[in-house]
Write an enzyme that holds these catalytic residues in place. Structure first.
Site, mmCIF file in Angstrom:
data_model
loop_
_atom_site.group_PDB
_atom_site.id
_atom_site.type_symbol
_atom_site.label_atom_id
_atom_site.label_comp_id
_atom_site.label_asym_id
_atom_site.label_seq_id
_atom_site.Cartn_x
_atom_site.Cartn_y
_atom_site.Cartn_z
ATOM 1 N N TRP A 101 0.867 -0.986 0.078
ATOM 2 C CA TRP A 101 0.306 0.035 0.024
ATOM 3 C C TRP A 101 1.015 1.185 0.101
ATOM 4 C CZ3 TRP A 101 -4.110 -1.335 -1.961
ATOM 5 C CH2 TRP A 101 -4.634 -2.602 -1.642
ATOM 6 N N ASP A 158 -1.217 6.681 6.400
ATOM 7 C CA ASP A 158 -2.523 5.953 5.805
ATOM 8 C C ASP A 158 -2.654 5.126 7.046
ATOM 9 O OD1 ASP A 158 -4.087 3.890 4.837
ATOM 10 O OD2 ASP A 158 -3.111 3.348 3.139
ATOM 11 N N LYS A 212 -12.368 -1.330 7.887
ATOM 12 C CA LYS A 212 -11.696 -2.458 9.059
ATOM 13 C C LYS A 212 -12.062 -2.055 10.434
ATOM 14 C CE LYS A 212 -8.254 -2.683 5.486
ATOM 15 N NZ LYS A 212 -8.096 -3.770 4.978
#
Length: 361
Positions: free
Chosen positions: A103, A173, A197
Site C-alpha cells: 500500500w 495511511d 476495518k
C-alpha cells in the site's frame, strides 16, 4: 443464525451490537418513518448523524482543535492522489515515502503521476518483514510531507512509534489500525483511512487534517479533490455515503462503550499475544512472517511448511466455520485479521484449532 468466525482483512467484521442496532432502526430511523438510506443528506436528522460521528471521533482520538475531521469517498486509494495534490506547493515540491509494503508502494506510484516523489526509507529488500529504523529516514529541504503506512495488512507489520518530522507534515495511511490504540494526533499533518476495518463499512473514508494544510488558494484543483471543498461544506458538498457514516457513528459509540481506545487496545493486545504465542510455541510448525519487534496487532501473518499443508489448514479451518484466513494473493500463507470487532473468544477458538491441527499433522 450461526455467525461466521470472520477473520477477513476487509471489508471486515462489524461489532454484532452495531448490526443489531442498525437492524432495529432499519425501517424507521429516529421516528422519521424512513430508513437512514432514504433520508436526505440535507435533512437535520442526517446532519445530526454526521456531526455526532465527528464529535465521537474527536472525543475517542482526542483530536485537537488544530485539526479537522472530513468524510470523503474513494477509500485510501483516492487519498494516494489527494495528498500530493493538496500538499505539494511551488516551495515544497516533493513527497517522501517510507516503503513498508504494497500500500505504501501504491501511494508512491500515484504520487509519481503528479510529481517526483522520493523514497525516504524502505524495507523492500527485507521482504517487508520489518519497519525501517526512524534514524534511517532521509528527506531533503524540498519535502512537502513524509508519508507512512502505519499498519501493513499484507505483511503483518506495524509501526510502534512514529517519526518526529518537525515542520514537515507527517502523513499516515491508518486504514487498518486507526482506533485500535492511542495516537498523538497533534504529531500528524494528515491521517486518513478507509473505514472497512475498524471504523465501519466500506464506502466512507475518514481524513483528519491539520487545518493550516487546508489551502483556500487551491481553487485550481478539481473540486472533488480539494480538501477545502469538504472543509467549508462540513463534508456535505455532494451526497455523502450516508449509510456508511451512520454505521460509522454506531461503531464509534460501541467503541466508547467498550472503554474507549484504552479499553479496545487492551483487548487487541490479548488477542494478538494469544495468536503469536500459538505460532511461537509450535516448534516451527507455524512461522510468523513479520519480525517480532514489528508484529502487527491487527493482522497476524504466518506460514506452514509447504503449500500442500497450507491448503489443508485452510480447508479444515473453513469446515470449522473460520472465514478469511488465507493470506494475501501476493505472498500466500495465512493471515488472521483481528480488528477491533473480533471478539477475544473467536481468537481463542482459532488458537485451539491451530493447536489441534498441529497435533494431527
Amino acid at each position: 443464525m450461526k455467525r461466521a468466525l470472520n477473520f477477513n482483512a476487509g471489508p471486515a467484521a462489524l461489532p454484532f451490537e452495531v448490526l443489531e442496532k442498525a437492524k432495529e432502526e432499519w425501517l424507521n430511523y429516529n421516528g422519521t418513518g424512513m430508513s437512514i438510506l432514504e433520508l436526505s443528506h440535507r435533512s437535520t436528522e442526517f446532519e445530526s448523524v454526521l456531526n455526532n460521528a465527528k464529535r465521537l471521533l474527536a472525543e475517542l482520538l482526542d483530536i485537537p482543535d488544530t485539526h479537522e475531521v472530513l468524510f470523503l469517498q474513494g477509500g485510501a486509494s483516492l487519498q494516494f492522489t489527494m495528498v500530493p495534490y493538496n500538499l505539494i506547493t511551488e516551495e515544497k515540491k516533493r513527497g517522501y515515502y517510507v516503503l513498508t509494503g504494497v500500500w505504501s508502494e501504491k501511494a508512491m506510484d500515484e504520487a509519481k503521476k503528479l510529481g517526483d516523489p522520493k523514497t525516504a526509507a524502505s524495507a523492500k529488500a527485507m521482504n517487508y518483514t520489518l519497519i525501517p529504523s526512524i534514524d534511517d529516514i532521509q528527506m531533503g529541504d524540498d519535502a512537502a510531507y513524509l508519508h507512512i503506512t502505519s499498519n501493513n495488512t499484507i505483511y503483518g507489520t506495524q509501526w510502534t512509534s512514529f517519526p518526529v518530522t518537525g515542520s514537515i507534515p507527517l502523513v499516515a495511511d491508518m486504514s487498518s489500525d486507526i482506533l485500535s490504540r492511542p495516537v498523538d494526533i497533534s504529531k500528524f499533518g494528515v491521517i486518513y483511512g478507509g473505514a472497512q476495518k475498524n471504523l465501519g463499512p466500506s464506502g466512507v473514508t475518514v481524513v483528519i487534517i491539520k487545518k493550516d494544510l487546508i489551502r483556500e488558494d487551491a481553487s485550481h484543483l478539481p473540486t472533488m479533490l480539494n480538501y477545502h471543498t469538504y472543509y467549508k461544506n462540513n463534508s456535505l458538498y455532494n451526497t455523502p455515503p450516508s449509510f456508511a457514516i451512520y454505521l460509522l457513528s454506531l461503531v464509534l459509540q460501541w467503541t466508547k462503550d467498550k472503554g474507549g481506545i484504552s479499553g479496545i487496545e487492551k483487548i487487541n493486545r490479548q488477542k494478538a499475544d494469544l495468536l503469536y504465542k500459538t505460532i511461537d510455541e509450535s516448534e516451527g510448525f507455524y512461522s510468523g512472517h513479520a519480525e517480532k519487534p514489528f508484529r502487527s496487532h491487527m493482522n497476524v501473518t504466518f506460514t506452514l511448511k509447504n503449500e500442500e499443508m497450507t491448503k489443508k489448514f485452510l480447508s479444515f479451518a473453513k469446515e470449522e466455520g473460520f472465514i478469511g484466513l488465507n493470506g494475501h494473493r501476493s505472498i500466500g500463507g495465512c493471515r488472521a485479521s483481528i480488528y477491533n470487532a473480533i471478539p477475544l473468544a473467536h481468537c481463542e477458538r482459532l488458537a485451539d484449532f491451530m493447536l489441534r491441527f498441529k497435533s494431527r499433522n
